[in-house]
Design an enzyme around this catalytic site. Structure first.
Site, PDB file in Angstrom:
ATOM      1  N   GLY A  13       0.789  -1.237   0.000  1.00 45.98           N
ATOM      2  CA  GLY A  13       0.000   0.000   0.000  1.00 45.98           C
ATOM      3  C   GLY A  13       0.816   1.279   0.000  1.00 45.98           C
ATOM      4  N   SER A  14       2.028   1.246  -0.567  1.00 44.68           N
ATOM      5  CA  SER A  14       2.799   2.505  -0.588  1.00 44.68           C
ATOM      6  C   SER A  14       2.193   3.498  -1.584  1.00 44.68           C
ATOM      7  CB  SER A  14       4.277   2.248  -0.885  1.00 44.68           C
ATOM      8  OG  SER A  14       4.469   1.849  -2.216  1.00 44.68           O
ATOM      9  N   ASN A  15       1.609   3.020  -2.680  1.00 49.00           N
ATOM     10  CA  ASN A  15       0.903   3.938  -3.590  1.00 49.00           C
ATOM     11  C   ASN A  15      -0.354   4.483  -2.931  1.00 49.00           C
ATOM     12  OD1 ASN A  15       2.148   4.247  -6.391  1.00 49.00           O
ATOM     13  ND2 ASN A  15       2.360   2.052  -6.006  1.00 49.00           N
ATOM     14  N   MET A  91      -3.726  -7.149  -7.003  1.00 47.02           N
ATOM     15  CA  MET A  91      -3.220  -8.223  -7.861  1.00 47.02           C
ATOM     16  C   MET A  91      -4.341  -9.202  -8.221  1.00 47.02           C
ATOM     17  SD  MET A  91      -0.403  -6.898  -8.147  1.00 47.02           S
ATOM     18  CE  MET A  91       1.146  -7.661  -8.582  1.00 47.02           C
ATOM     19  N   ASN A 108      -5.303   2.241 -12.981  1.00 41.40           N
ATOM     20  CA  ASN A 108      -4.332   1.279 -12.458  1.00 41.40           C
ATOM     21  C   ASN A 108      -2.931   1.857 -12.616  1.00 41.40           C
ATOM     22  OD1 ASN A 108      -3.324  -1.281 -11.512  1.00 41.40           O
ATOM     23  ND2 ASN A 108      -2.750  -1.756 -13.618  1.00 41.40           N
ATOM     24  N   HIS A 110       1.074   0.601 -13.102  1.00 41.28           N
ATOM     25  CA  HIS A 110       1.816  -0.600 -13.498  1.00 41.28           C
ATOM     26  C   HIS A 110       3.302  -0.254 -13.597  1.00 41.28           C
ATOM     27  CE1 HIS A 110       2.391  -4.544 -15.258  1.00 41.28           C
ATOM     28  NE2 HIS A 110       3.197  -3.977 -16.131  1.00 41.28           N
ATOM     29  N   ASP A 146      -3.702  -4.692 -18.493  1.00 44.87           N
ATOM     30  CA  ASP A 146      -2.710  -3.602 -18.593  1.00 44.87           C
ATOM     31  C   ASP A 146      -2.736  -2.940 -19.975  1.00 44.87           C
ATOM     32  OD1 ASP A 146      -1.865  -4.163 -15.988  1.00 44.87           O
ATOM     33  OD2 ASP A 146      -0.381  -5.620 -16.666  1.00 44.87           O
TER      34      ASP A 146
HETATM   35  C1  GAR Z   1       3.545  -1.235  -7.444  1.00 41.46           C
HETATM   36  O1  GAR Z   1       4.879  -1.248  -7.935  1.00 41.46           O
HETATM   37  C2  GAR Z   1       2.580  -1.343  -8.592  1.00 41.46           C
HETATM   38  O2  GAR Z   1       2.990  -0.683  -9.755  1.00 41.46           O
HETATM   39  C3  GAR Z   1       2.549  -2.833  -8.796  1.00 41.46           C
HETATM   40  O3  GAR Z   1       2.551  -3.375  -7.512  1.00 41.46           O
HETATM   41  C4  GAR Z   1       3.249  -2.492  -6.644  1.00 41.46           C
HETATM   42  C5  GAR Z   1       2.362  -2.204  -5.460  1.00 41.46           C
HETATM   43  O4  GAR Z   1       3.083  -1.553  -4.454  1.00 41.46           O
HETATM   44  N1  GAR Z   1       1.410  -3.246  -9.540  1.00 41.46           N
HETATM   45  C6  GAR Z   1       1.422  -4.222 -10.434  1.00 41.46           C
HETATM   46  O5  GAR Z   1       2.401  -4.883 -10.686  1.00 41.46           O
HETATM   47  C7  GAR Z   1       0.088  -4.451 -11.142  1.00 41.46           C
HETATM   48  N2  GAR Z   1       0.266  -5.311 -12.267  1.00 41.46           N
HETATM   49  P1  GAR Z   1       2.327  -0.863  -3.241  1.00 41.46           P
HETATM   50  O6  GAR Z   1       1.372  -1.929  -2.649  1.00 41.46           O
HETATM   51  O7  GAR Z   1       3.398  -0.486  -2.286  1.00 41.46           O
HETATM   52  O8  GAR Z   1       1.581   0.305  -3.784  1.00 41.46           O
END
Ligand code: GAR
Length: 203
Positions: A13-15, A91, A108, A110, A146
């Site tokens: 969940g950093s995003n 995911m 989304n 990616h 995607d």
């Molecule tokens: C992020 O790097 C995002 O781009 C990727 O998962 C990570 C989630 O990090 N998403 C994918 O690969 C989707 N196909 P987070 O949980 O720290 O936000």
């Protein structure tokens, strides 16, 4: 009323945190109405609760198939008057019930410069392919994995000694800048989807 955003997560969940911080700072003029995870232990659920945001775990195992799980998510979103859905490390494939309920309202992020390296382990795919530049993309979600219209991208160079971990960490820094900016554009009403292109409306 401010636009009401939902963030769907599966893990760290950093995003999500970058979106929470941008809303708190007032750079995104919206309310985060709910955070939903498909995994019980997702760290993002804790981040949401720490910020006083409604956080739900909706367990895929409680439903007979993906569409039924999707419909449960749609119910939770509609009950909270959500108008924009942001996938942030969620995911799981998005099915018709969710897509039909939020047409052109699901984003989304990616970790590659799409259309290169769709799917899982995009950073490792970039290393394996030997590209010198990769990056991050925020795009609209469609029924193809995607593949929707691109809102924003950022390039990240691949360094000679990169591993999937070091490359992922540098891409993530760009993601945290990119996602709030993409959400701002989608919400500000002066942008539209024109075929595959997301562009400024002409004044
Ligand atoms: C992020 O790097 C995002 O781009 C990727 O998962 C990570 C989630 O990090 N998403 C994918 O690969 C989707 N196909 P987070 O949980 O720290 O936000």
């Amino acid at each position: 009323m401010k636009p009401r955003i939902a963030v769907l997560i599966s893990g760290r969940g950093s995003n999500l945190q970058s979106i929470i911080d941008a809303v708190a700072a007032g750079t995104i003029d919206a309310t985060i109405a709910v955070v939903i995870s498909n995994r019980a232990g997702a760290q993002g659920l804790t981040r949401a609760r720490d910020a006083g945001i409604d956080a739900l775990f909706i367990n895929p195992k409680d439903f007979p198939d993906r569409d039924a799980h999707d419909r449960a998510i749609v119910s939770a979103l509609k009950a909270r008057n959500v108008t924009l859905v942001c996938l942030a490390g969620f995911m799981r494939l998005i099915g018709a019930p969710l897509l039909d309920a939020f047409p052109q309202r699901i984003l989304n992020i990616h970790p590659s410069l799409l259309p290169s390296f769709r799917g899982l382990d995009a950073q490792q795919q970039a290393l394996d392919h030997g590209v010198r530049v990769t990056g991050a993309t925020v795009h609209f979600v469609t029924s193809q994995l995607d593949d929707g219209p691109i809102i924003l991208q950022a390039a990240v160079p691949v360094l000679d000694d990169d591993t999937a971990e070091t490359l992922s960490a540098r891409i993530l820094i760009e993601e945290h800048r990119l996602y709030p900016e993409a959400i701002r554009r989608v919400l500000d009403g002066r942008w539209l989807v024109d075929g595959r292109r997301f562009r400024r409306t002409r004044a």
